[in-house]
Design a protein around this motif. Structure first.
Motif, PDB file in Angstrom:
ATOM      1  N   GLY A 108       0.792  -1.223   0.000  1.00  0.00           N
ATOM      2  CA  GLY A 108       0.000   0.000   0.000  1.00  0.00           C
ATOM      3  C   GLY A 108       0.823   1.270   0.000  1.00  0.00           C
ATOM      4  N   ARG A 109       2.121   1.149   0.142  1.00  0.00           N
ATOM      5  CA  ARG A 109       2.974   2.340   0.176  1.00  0.00           C
ATOM      6  C   ARG A 109       3.486   2.654  -1.224  1.00  0.00           C
ATOM      7  NH1 ARG A 109       3.666   3.834   5.270  1.00  0.00           N
ATOM      8  NH2 ARG A 109       3.549   2.260   6.883  1.00  0.00           N
ATOM      9  N   THR A 110       3.308   3.898  -1.633  1.00  0.00           N
ATOM     10  CA  THR A 110       3.819   4.354  -2.914  1.00  0.00           C
ATOM     11  C   THR A 110       4.833   5.466  -2.668  1.00  0.00           C
ATOM     12  OG1 THR A 110       1.983   5.913  -3.118  1.00  0.00           O
ATOM     13  CG2 THR A 110       1.721   3.779  -4.195  1.00  0.00           C
ATOM     14  N   ILE A 111       5.832   5.554  -3.523  1.00  0.00           N
ATOM     15  CA  ILE A 111       6.851   6.591  -3.383  1.00  0.00           C
ATOM     16  C   ILE A 111       6.185   7.949  -3.600  1.00  0.00           C
ATOM     17  CG2 ILE A 111       8.961   7.548  -4.380  1.00  0.00           C
ATOM     18  CD1 ILE A 111       9.775   4.671  -5.024  1.00  0.00           C
ATOM     19  N   GLY A 112       6.419   8.851  -2.668  1.00  0.00           N
ATOM     20  CA  GLY A 112       5.802  10.170  -2.747  1.00  0.00           C
ATOM     21  C   GLY A 112       4.340  10.161  -2.352  1.00  0.00           C
ATOM     22  N   GLY A 113       3.897   9.074  -1.728  1.00  0.00           N
ATOM     23  CA  GLY A 113       2.498   8.961  -1.328  1.00  0.00           C
ATOM     24  C   GLY A 113       2.160   9.886  -0.175  1.00  0.00           C
ATOM     25  N   SER A 114       0.883   9.956   0.147  1.00  0.00           N
ATOM     26  CA  SER A 114       0.414  10.891   1.170  1.00  0.00           C
ATOM     27  C   SER A 114       0.649  10.405   2.593  1.00  0.00           C
ATOM     28  CB  SER A 114      -1.076  11.168   0.962  1.00  0.00           C
ATOM     29  OG  SER A 114      -1.794   9.952   1.055  1.00  0.00           O
ATOM     30  N   SER A 115       0.941   9.130   2.805  1.00  0.00           N
ATOM     31  CA  SER A 115       1.132   8.635   4.174  1.00  0.00           C
ATOM     32  C   SER A 115       2.415   7.803   4.288  1.00  0.00           C
ATOM     33  CB  SER A 115      -0.076   7.806   4.611  1.00  0.00           C
ATOM     34  OG  SER A 115      -0.222   6.706   3.767  1.00  0.00           O
ATOM     35  N   PRO A 116       3.580   8.452   4.202  1.00  0.00           N
ATOM     36  CA  PRO A 116       4.824   7.704   4.308  1.00  0.00           C
ATOM     37  C   PRO A 116       5.261   7.441   5.754  1.00  0.00           C
ATOM     38  CG  PRO A 116       5.317   9.987   3.883  1.00  0.00           C
ATOM     39  CD  PRO A 116       3.820   9.856   3.909  1.00  0.00           C
ATOM     40  N   LEU A 117       4.424   7.767   6.734  1.00  0.00           N
ATOM     41  CA  LEU A 117       4.794   7.640   8.128  1.00  0.00           C
ATOM     42  C   LEU A 117       4.866   6.181   8.556  1.00  0.00           C
ATOM     43  CD1 LEU A 117       2.556  10.478   9.570  1.00  0.00           C
ATOM     44  CD2 LEU A 117       4.990  10.596   8.978  1.00  0.00           C
ATOM     45  N   VAL A 118       5.926   5.850   9.292  1.00  0.00           N
ATOM     46  CA  VAL A 118       6.095   4.502   9.809  1.00  0.00           C
ATOM     47  C   VAL A 118       5.123   4.304  10.964  1.00  0.00           C
ATOM     48  CG1 VAL A 118       7.721   2.929  10.916  1.00  0.00           C
ATOM     49  CG2 VAL A 118       8.502   4.441   9.099  1.00  0.00           C
ATOM     50  N   GLY A 119       4.486   3.149  11.030  1.00  0.00           N
ATOM     51  CA  GLY A 119       3.542   2.859  12.092  1.00  0.00           C
ATOM     52  C   GLY A 119       2.120   3.276  11.760  1.00  0.00           C
ATOM     53  N   ARG A 120       1.926   3.911  10.631  1.00  0.00           N
ATOM     54  CA  ARG A 120       0.591   4.329  10.206  1.00  0.00           C
ATOM     55  C   ARG A 120       0.206   3.522   8.971  1.00  0.00           C
ATOM     56  NH1 ARG A 120      -0.984  10.549   9.948  1.00  0.00           N
ATOM     57  NH2 ARG A 120      -1.483  10.160  12.117  1.00  0.00           N
ATOM     58  N   VAL A 121      -1.016   3.028   8.938  1.00  0.00           N
ATOM     59  CA  VAL A 121      -1.479   2.218   7.816  1.00  0.00           C
ATOM     60  C   VAL A 121      -1.709   3.132   6.613  1.00  0.00           C
ATOM     61  CG1 VAL A 121      -3.310   0.723   6.963  1.00  0.00           C
ATOM     62  CG2 VAL A 121      -2.537   0.524   9.327  1.00  0.00           C
ATOM     63  N   PRO A 122      -1.053   2.846   5.469  1.00  0.00           N
ATOM     64  CA  PRO A 122      -1.239   3.704   4.293  1.00  0.00           C
ATOM     65  C   PRO A 122      -2.563   3.415   3.582  1.00  0.00           C
ATOM     66  CG  PRO A 122       0.235   1.909   3.767  1.00  0.00           C
ATOM     67  CD  PRO A 122      -0.088   1.787   5.235  1.00  0.00           C
ATOM     68  N   VAL A 123      -3.212   4.474   3.158  1.00  0.00           N
ATOM     69  CA  VAL A 123      -4.381   4.381   2.288  1.00  0.00           C
ATOM     70  C   VAL A 123      -4.062   5.293   1.121  1.00  0.00           C
ATOM     71  CG1 VAL A 123      -6.850   4.801   2.032  1.00  0.00           C
ATOM     72  CG2 VAL A 123      -5.965   3.909   4.182  1.00  0.00           C
ATOM     73  N   SER A 124      -3.902   4.700  -0.073  1.00  0.00           N
ATOM     74  CA  SER A 124      -3.393   5.474  -1.199  1.00  0.00           C
ATOM     75  C   SER A 124      -4.128   5.156  -2.496  1.00  0.00           C
ATOM     76  CB  SER A 124      -1.897   5.211  -1.371  1.00  0.00           C
ATOM     77  OG  SER A 124      -1.669   3.831  -1.608  1.00  0.00           O
ATOM     78  N   ASN A 125      -3.806   5.940  -3.524  1.00  0.00           N
ATOM     79  CA  ASN A 125      -4.300   5.744  -4.888  1.00  0.00           C
ATOM     80  C   ASN A 125      -3.101   5.432  -5.772  1.00  0.00           C
ATOM     81  OD1 ASN A 125      -6.830   6.669  -3.979  1.00  0.00           O
ATOM     82  ND2 ASN A 125      -6.248   8.776  -4.397  1.00  0.00           N
ATOM     83  N   GLY A 126      -3.303   4.691  -6.840  1.00  0.00           N
ATOM     84  CA  GLY A 126      -2.202   4.420  -7.759  1.00  0.00           C
ATOM     85  C   GLY A 126      -2.439   3.174  -8.577  1.00  0.00           C
ATOM     86  N   SER A 127      -1.349   2.636  -9.103  1.00  0.00           N
ATOM     87  CA  SER A 127      -1.427   1.393  -9.865  1.00  0.00           C
ATOM     88  C   SER A 127      -0.161   0.591  -9.631  1.00  0.00           C
ATOM     89  CB  SER A 127      -1.624   1.667 -11.356  1.00  0.00           C
ATOM     90  OG  SER A 127      -0.546   2.399 -11.856  1.00  0.00           O
ATOM     91  N   VAL A 128      -0.287  -0.716  -9.740  1.00  0.00           N
ATOM     92  CA  VAL A 128       0.811  -1.647  -9.508  1.00  0.00           C
ATOM     93  C   VAL A 128       0.844  -2.640 -10.654  1.00  0.00           C
ATOM     94  CG1 VAL A 128       1.656  -3.484  -7.994  1.00  0.00           C
ATOM     95  CG2 VAL A 128       0.675  -1.441  -7.006  1.00  0.00           C
ATOM     96  N   ASN A 129       2.041  -2.915 -11.170  1.00  0.00           N
ATOM     97  CA  ASN A 129       2.222  -3.937 -12.204  1.00  0.00           C
ATOM     98  C   ASN A 129       2.454  -5.286 -11.549  1.00  0.00           C
ATOM     99  OD1 ASN A 129       1.986  -2.155 -14.380  1.00  0.00           O
ATOM    100  ND2 ASN A 129       4.129  -1.596 -14.225  1.00  0.00           N
ATOM    101  N   VAL A 130       1.722  -6.292 -12.016  1.00  0.00           N
ATOM    102  CA  VAL A 130       1.861  -7.659 -11.519  1.00  0.00           C
ATOM    103  C   VAL A 130       2.393  -8.505 -12.669  1.00  0.00           C
ATOM    104  CG1 VAL A 130       0.656  -9.647 -10.574  1.00  0.00           C
ATOM    105  CG2 VAL A 130      -0.063  -7.347  -9.927  1.00  0.00           C
TER     106      VAL A 130
END
Length: 129
Positions: free
Chosen positions: A67-89
């Motif tokens: 759930g962590r993206t580079i430059g995302g809105s919640s890069p804080l350690v210990g906090r659950v990230p909720v983000s938007n984006g896309s991932v290649n599988v």
């Protein structure tokens, strides 16, 4: 009790098993004479908190995204990230030789907005019609 509300619910798995792609001809019929090799799936998500993708061939391989993206809105350690984006599988298999399941990692949100595929179609036969 004073000071808070109560949340009640039932644990339920959140997952999707997308249909494998097939090339279609101009009459919208699937072309089964060639080979379609799927290189990758691109999973686009919104307000999500990570997911796992199981790719099953002869064995099951799990691709994990936390759930962590580079430059995302919640890069804080210990906090659950909720983000938007896309991932290649990565897939790298013929369309009939694999199956995939995308599932939430835990009870946290999973909102898939699009699934796209990239691949190559190999066809040596002529189609009449």
């Amino acid at each position: 009790p004073a000071g808070g509300g109560m949340w009640v619910g039932a644990k339920q798995d959140s997952f999707v098993s997308p249909t494998n792609p097939f090339v279609k001809d101009r009459k919208e019929k699937s072309v089964l004479t060639g080979r379609l090799t799927v290189t990758k799936l691109t999973v686009t998500f919104s307000q999500s908190s990570g997911f796992d993708t199981d790719i099953t061939t002869n064995v099951t391989t799990t691709i994990r995204f936390n759930g962590r993206t580079i430059g995302g809105s919640s890069p804080l350690v210990g906090r659950v990230p909720v983000s938007n984006g896309s991932v290649n599988v990565p897939i790298g298999k013929e369309t009939t030789e694999y199956s995939s399941v995308i599932r939430a990692r835990t009870w946290l949100p999973l909102n898939i907005t699009a699934i796209e595929w990239v691949g190559q179609f190999f066809n040596n036969t002529q189609r009449l019609g």
